[in-house]
Scaffold this motif. Structure first.
Motif, PDB file in Angstrom:
ATOM      1  N   ASP A 266       0.719  -0.976  -0.539  1.00  0.00           N
ATOM      2  CA  ASP A 266      -0.523  -0.158  -0.019  1.00  0.00           C
ATOM      3  C   ASP A 266       1.120   1.211   0.324  1.00  0.00           C
ATOM      4  O   ASP A 266       0.712   2.474  -0.792  1.00  0.00           O
ATOM      5  CB  ASP A 266      -0.860   0.240   1.492  1.00  0.00           C
ATOM      6  CG  ASP A 266      -2.316  -1.220   1.410  1.00  0.00           C
ATOM      7  OD1 ASP A 266      -2.490  -1.197  -0.153  1.00  0.00           O
ATOM      8  OD2 ASP A 266      -2.750  -1.290   1.759  1.00  0.00           O
ATOM      9  N   PHE A 267       1.955   0.910   0.373  1.00  0.00           N
ATOM     10  CA  PHE A 267       2.822   2.121   0.790  1.00  0.00           C
ATOM     11  C   PHE A 267       2.751   2.657  -0.566  1.00  0.00           C
ATOM     12  O   PHE A 267       3.392   3.817  -1.363  1.00  0.00           O
ATOM     13  CB  PHE A 267       4.104   2.042   0.986  1.00  0.00           C
ATOM     14  CG  PHE A 267       4.904   3.170   1.719  1.00  0.00           C
ATOM     15  CD1 PHE A 267       4.433   4.149   1.136  1.00  0.00           C
ATOM     16  CD2 PHE A 267       6.233   2.948   1.852  1.00  0.00           C
ATOM     17  CE1 PHE A 267       5.458   5.735   1.760  1.00  0.00           C
ATOM     18  CE2 PHE A 267       7.327   3.679   2.007  1.00  0.00           C
ATOM     19  CZ  PHE A 267       6.980   4.925   2.214  1.00  0.00           C
ATOM     20  N   ASN A 268       3.348   1.495  -1.890  1.00  0.00           N
ATOM     21  CA  ASN A 268       3.150   2.286  -3.337  1.00  0.00           C
ATOM     22  C   ASN A 268       2.367   3.001  -4.267  1.00  0.00           C
ATOM     23  O   ASN A 268       2.751   3.688  -4.533  1.00  0.00           O
ATOM     24  CB  ASN A 268       4.050   0.499  -3.675  1.00  0.00           C
ATOM     25  CG  ASN A 268       4.444   1.009  -5.596  1.00  0.00           C
ATOM     26  OD1 ASN A 268       5.186   2.159  -5.771  1.00  0.00           O
ATOM     27  ND2 ASN A 268       3.876  -0.301  -6.494  1.00  0.00           N
ATOM     28  N   LYS A 269       1.234   2.565  -4.149  1.00  0.00           N
ATOM     29  CA  LYS A 269       0.502   3.175  -3.703  1.00  0.00           C
ATOM     30  C   LYS A 269       0.251   5.166  -3.358  1.00  0.00           C
ATOM     31  O   LYS A 269      -0.210   6.011  -4.435  1.00  0.00           O
ATOM     32  CB  LYS A 269      -1.082   2.604  -3.669  1.00  0.00           C
ATOM     33  CG  LYS A 269      -1.648   1.360  -4.464  1.00  0.00           C
ATOM     34  CD  LYS A 269      -2.621   1.109  -3.369  1.00  0.00           C
ATOM     35  CE  LYS A 269      -2.787  -0.625  -3.436  1.00  0.00           C
ATOM     36  NZ  LYS A 269      -3.516  -1.282  -3.296  1.00  0.00           N
ATOM     37  N   THR A 270       0.808   5.679  -2.496  1.00  0.00           N
ATOM     38  CA  THR A 270       1.077   7.032  -1.695  1.00  0.00           C
ATOM     39  C   THR A 270       1.846   7.520  -1.748  1.00  0.00           C
ATOM     40  O   THR A 270       1.902   8.704  -1.764  1.00  0.00           O
ATOM     41  CB  THR A 270       0.159   6.788  -0.461  1.00  0.00           C
ATOM     42  OG1 THR A 270       0.939   5.817   0.256  1.00  0.00           O
ATOM     43  CG2 THR A 270      -0.758   6.359  -0.033  1.00  0.00           C
TER      44      THR A 270
ATOM     45  N   MET B  60       7.167   0.665  11.588  1.00  0.00           N
ATOM     46  CA  MET B  60       5.507  -0.175  11.940  1.00  0.00           C
ATOM     47  C   MET B  60       4.931   0.763  13.160  1.00  0.00           C
ATOM     48  O   MET B  60       5.902   0.709  13.971  1.00  0.00           O
ATOM     49  CB  MET B  60       6.049  -1.628  12.199  1.00  0.00           C
ATOM     50  CG  MET B  60       6.552  -2.663  11.624  1.00  0.00           C
ATOM     51  SD  MET B  60       6.633  -4.292  12.688  1.00  0.00           S
ATOM     52  CE  MET B  60       8.665  -3.992  12.103  1.00  0.00           C
ATOM     53  N   LYS B  61       3.931   1.166  12.863  1.00  0.00           N
ATOM     54  CA  LYS B  61       3.138   2.228  13.337  1.00  0.00           C
ATOM     55  C   LYS B  61       2.063   2.257  13.096  1.00  0.00           C
ATOM     56  O   LYS B  61       1.710   3.274  11.774  1.00  0.00           O
ATOM     57  CB  LYS B  61       4.366   3.676  13.903  1.00  0.00           C
ATOM     58  CG  LYS B  61       3.848   4.787  14.146  1.00  0.00           C
ATOM     59  CD  LYS B  61       4.322   6.227  14.325  1.00  0.00           C
ATOM     60  CE  LYS B  61       3.257   7.400  15.243  1.00  0.00           C
ATOM     61  NZ  LYS B  61       3.129   8.014  14.880  1.00  0.00           N
ATOM     62  N   ASP B  62       1.045   1.507  13.285  1.00  0.00           N
ATOM     63  CA  ASP B  62      -0.271   2.275  13.093  1.00  0.00           C
ATOM     64  C   ASP B  62      -0.008   1.617  11.662  1.00  0.00           C
ATOM     65  O   ASP B  62      -1.109   1.961  10.479  1.00  0.00           O
ATOM     66  CB  ASP B  62      -0.777   3.575  12.927  1.00  0.00           C
ATOM     67  CG  ASP B  62      -0.920   4.236  14.769  1.00  0.00           C
ATOM     68  OD1 ASP B  62      -1.021   3.459  14.910  1.00  0.00           O
ATOM     69  OD2 ASP B  62      -0.833   5.464  14.849  1.00  0.00           O
ATOM     70  N   GLY B  63      -0.171   0.391  11.212  1.00  0.00           N
ATOM     71  CA  GLY B  63       0.288  -0.247  10.000  1.00  0.00           C
ATOM     72  C   GLY B  63       1.862   0.044   9.995  1.00  0.00           C
ATOM     73  O   GLY B  63       2.774   0.292  10.614  1.00  0.00           O
ATOM     74  N   ASN B  64       2.022  -1.466   8.889  1.00  0.00           N
ATOM     75  CA  ASN B  64       3.630  -1.075   8.339  1.00  0.00           C
ATOM     76  C   ASN B  64       3.716  -0.672   7.680  1.00  0.00           C
ATOM     77  O   ASN B  64       2.805   0.099   6.590  1.00  0.00           O
ATOM     78  CB  ASN B  64       3.703  -3.085   7.898  1.00  0.00           C
ATOM     79  CG  ASN B  64       3.821  -3.399   9.285  1.00  0.00           C
ATOM     80  OD1 ASN B  64       4.402  -3.338  10.127  1.00  0.00           O
ATOM     81  ND2 ASN B  64       3.718  -4.548   8.634  1.00  0.00           N
ATOM     82  N   LEU B  65       4.834  -0.188   7.104  1.00  0.00           N
ATOM     83  CA  LEU B  65       4.576   0.684   5.817  1.00  0.00           C
ATOM     84  C   LEU B  65       6.794  -0.180   5.493  1.00  0.00           C
ATOM     85  O   LEU B  65       7.565   0.378   5.914  1.00  0.00           O
ATOM     86  CB  LEU B  65       5.642   2.531   5.714  1.00  0.00           C
ATOM     87  CG  LEU B  65       4.768   3.442   6.458  1.00  0.00           C
ATOM     88  CD1 LEU B  65       4.976   4.375   6.127  1.00  0.00           C
ATOM     89  CD2 LEU B  65       3.364   3.561   5.065  1.00  0.00           C
TER      90      LEU B  65
END
Length: 171
Positions: free
Chosen positions: A43-47, A155-160
């Protein structure tokens, strides 16, 4: 004459061994700059776009191929425009952080190593707080040049997560 030859040879051999041993002792610690690129995954790649970073790292050799590492730097991922679930164009927010890492490093052979680092990514600008870092990597160090490939998760409130390439020079 033979005695003088053998005495001089023994003295030179002992001197060379002493110099090499003292040089090896000096090279148990190294420090130097690095640059890195981070390629967002999931998901990090999408934003966010590909990230860039730079910093300073250090290595301390312990015993039999085992060592400890540490680094501090800055990392920046620009936001990118994407389409959300409702079909709207949305601009992702950029992400800036100061990652502080410590880890262990094991040399598989003289130039090839594996490393596991952990630490904190301290968010700056629009974001706040810190994320826990976990980053396994594999790399090659030839003389002072150090090049590695890794996967790093914040890792903080989900993973990047992102795949990274890092190149540095150690003095």
């Amino acid at each position: 004459m033979k005695r003088i030859f053998w005495a001089i040879s023994a003295t030179l051999l002992i001197s060379c061994f002493s110099i090499q041993t003292s040089w090896a002792q000096l090279k148990r610690f190294s420090i130097g700059p690095y640059v890195e690129a981070g390629f967002p995954a999931g998901d990090f790649n999408k934003t966010n776009k590909t990230g860039i970073g730079a910093g300073i790292g250090a290595d301390i050799k312990l015993i039999a191929g085992l060592g400890v590492t540490g680094s501090v730097g800055a990392m920046y991922f620009a936001g990118k425009t994407f389409t959300d679930a409702q079909g709207n164009q949305v601009k992702g927010s950029s992400l800036s952080a100061i990652p502080v890492r410590v880890g262990v490093k094991y040399s598989l052979i003289s130039i090839l190593y594996v490393k596991l680092e952990t630490g904190a990514a301290n968010y700056i600008r629009n974001n706040s707080g810190s994320a826990f870092i976990l980053a396994p990597s594999v790399g090659v160090r030839l003389l002072g040049l150090d090049v590695s490939a890794k996967y790093e998760a914040w890792m903080k409130d989900g993973n990047l997560g992102f795949f990274g390439l890092k190149a540095g020079y150690n003095f």
